[in-house]
Write a protein that holds these residues in place. Structure first.
Motif, PDB file in Angstrom:
ATOM      1  N   LEU A  24       0.836  -1.201   0.000  1.00 42.72           N
ATOM      2  CA  LEU A  24       0.000   0.000   0.000  1.00 42.72           C
ATOM      3  C   LEU A  24       0.872   1.252   0.000  1.00 42.72           C
ATOM      4  N   PHE A  25       1.926   1.242   0.809  1.00 41.54           N
ATOM      5  CA  PHE A  25       2.825   2.396   0.882  1.00 41.54           C
ATOM      6  C   PHE A  25       3.457   2.653  -0.485  1.00 41.54           C
ATOM      7  N   CYS A  26       3.950   1.586  -1.138  1.00 38.83           N
ATOM      8  CA  CYS A  26       4.566   1.738  -2.460  1.00 38.83           C
ATOM      9  C   CYS A  26       3.581   2.317  -3.468  1.00 38.83           C
ATOM     10  N   LEU A  30       3.975   5.837  -5.510  1.00 36.22           N
ATOM     11  CA  LEU A  30       3.957   5.910  -6.970  1.00 36.22           C
ATOM     12  C   LEU A  30       2.870   6.850  -7.461  1.00 36.22           C
ATOM     13  N   LEU A  31       1.706   6.795  -6.833  1.00 34.23           N
ATOM     14  CA  LEU A  31       0.597   7.681  -7.237  1.00 34.23           C
ATOM     15  C   LEU A  31       0.943   9.142  -6.981  1.00 34.23           C
ATOM     16  N   ARG A  32       1.583   9.398  -5.856  1.00 28.28           N
ATOM     17  CA  ARG A  32       1.940  10.777  -5.512  1.00 28.28           C
ATOM     18  C   ARG A  32       2.940  11.335  -6.518  1.00 28.28           C
ATOM     19  N   ARG A  33       3.950  10.542  -6.859  1.00 30.79           N
ATOM     20  CA  ARG A  33       4.937  11.018  -7.831  1.00 30.79           C
ATOM     21  C   ARG A  33       4.295  11.212  -9.196  1.00 30.79           C
ATOM     22  N   PHE A 175      12.191  -3.952   0.631  1.00 27.89           N
ATOM     23  CA  PHE A 175      10.766  -3.704   0.821  1.00 27.89           C
ATOM     24  C   PHE A 175      10.532  -2.244   1.194  1.00 27.89           C
ATOM     25  N   CYS A 176       9.356  -1.746   0.832  1.00 30.70           N
ATOM     26  CA  CYS A 176       8.957  -0.404   1.254  1.00 30.70           C
ATOM     27  C   CYS A 176       8.531  -0.410   2.723  1.00 30.70           C
ATOM     28  N   LEU A 182      12.580   1.298   2.461  1.00 31.69           N
ATOM     29  CA  LEU A 182      12.417   2.106   1.257  1.00 31.69           C
ATOM     30  C   LEU A 182      11.285   3.119   1.396  1.00 31.69           C
ATOM     31  N   ARG A 183      11.606   4.365   1.050  1.00 35.11           N
ATOM     32  CA  ARG A 183      10.584   5.413   0.975  1.00 35.11           C
ATOM     33  C   ARG A 183       9.842   5.374  -0.354  1.00 35.11           C
ATOM     34  N   GLU A 184      10.516   4.844  -1.374  1.00 32.97           N
ATOM     35  CA  GLU A 184       9.951   4.685  -2.706  1.00 32.97           C
ATOM     36  C   GLU A 184      10.454   3.356  -3.260  1.00 32.97           C
TER      37      GLU A 184
END
Length: 322
Positions: A24-26, A30-33, A175-176, A182-184
């Protein structure tokens, strides 16, 4: 450091249990970027080039020594660099804040005070990097801005991105958050202009090494070479992202180390650095910024400088020439 840090550098049951949240975090990252790249969320461009130095992992990787190197390098090339940062750990009641060599690290953060002292460049800090950049340009005649961290602060448009990777810990378990560091997603590295490996470098990375320059007495400022501690036992204090790197550097110089690792950006008390046995206490420069006020005769800070290959500077200048 987050208590999960212990689990971020291996594939283990705790990390696997957190994989759904990591997915979910990943996806959100990705959506934000994508929202910024499509223009749905707006980035703000400052009137001078911006170079962002950051990483895609949580925790320290060596950004601060690289920022200092970049500031000195750019000034030698005729630029007038200024620096911005979040001011992590600072307790200022109002942001952004200008940073000077005499600023209180409790107010503006420990790394900014160190950067200003070592680079001699003007610096402003604040959670909003755009506001920090505008204040910097209002107060100083800078023609280029270095952003210390802020790789994921997409509201600030950037001209060059430099990612720093810890050569030993790399991307951990890959892993995120919260299953890994990982932040991204790791694929983000493919789109970064320059990648630097701290300590060791993989293919496509420039090698950065940290070389000790002197050991500075916190009370009176006198300096000694690190070799003067060879063969001696010392208490080694490190409140950085990877304390083991600092401890190993001391061992590599023939010093017997009694380790005292603290979380990154730790708020020290006198009791944290007094051990009652008369042995020297060697700490990182970042820790020394916060402990200088204690005035203990046993406290020393080890100053280090980044070393990078010549082609790194040439490629940076080529990117800026675009």
């Amino acid at each position: 450091m987050n208590r999960l840090d212990h689990y971020w550098y291996s594939v283990n049951p705790v990390a696997l249990l957190l994989l759904p949240l990591a997915g979910l975090f990943c996806a959100l990252a990705l959506l934000r970027r994508a929202a910024y790249r499509s223009g749905w969320l707006r980035s703000t461009r400052l009137p001078v080039p911006v170079v962002v130095v950051g990483n895609i992992t949580v925790g320290g990787s060596g950004k601060t020594p690289l920022v200092i190197w970049l500031a000195q390098f750019l000034r030698a090339q005729g630029y007038r660099p200024g620096i911005i940062s979040r001011g992590y750990g600072g307790l200022a009641a109002q942001w952004p804040q200008a940073v000077t060599a005499d600023s209180d690290p409790r107010v503006v953060g420990d790394e900014p005070v160190l950067i200003v002292r070592r680079s001699g460049c003007p610096m402003t800090v604040g959670p909003d990097r755009v506001a920090a950049g505008r204040l910097l340009l209002q107060q100083h005649d800078c023609d280029i801005i270095l952003s210390d961290d802020g790789m994921q602060h997409y509201r600030l448009a950037r001209d060059v991105e430099i990612a720093v990777l810890d050569g030993a810990r790399r991307l951990g378990n890959g892993f995120c958050l919260p299953a890994g560091p990982l932040r991204e997603p790791a694929g983000r590295l493919a789109g970064i202009d320059l990648r630097v490996g701290n300590g060791t470098a993989a293919a496509g990375e420039r090698l950065m090494t940290l070389q000790p320059q002197a050991v500075l007495h916190l009370r009176d400022g006198t300096a000694q070479p690190l070799e003067s501690f060879r063969g001696r036992s010392v208490h080694a204090v490190a409140g950085i992202g990877n304390p083991a790197r600092f401890f190993q550097m001391l061992r590599d110089h023939g010093i017997t180390v009694i380790e005292h690792a603290f979380p990154d950006h730790h708020r020290y008390s006198v009791a944290d650095v007094q051990f009652g046995d008369g042995l020297p206490v060697l700490m990182t420069e970042k820790d020394g910024v916060k402990c200088r006020a204690y005035g203990d005769e046993h406290l020393w800070a080890v100053a280090v400088s980044a070393q990078l290959p010549d082609d790194f500077g040439r490629q940076l200048l080529s990117l800026l020439a675009r």
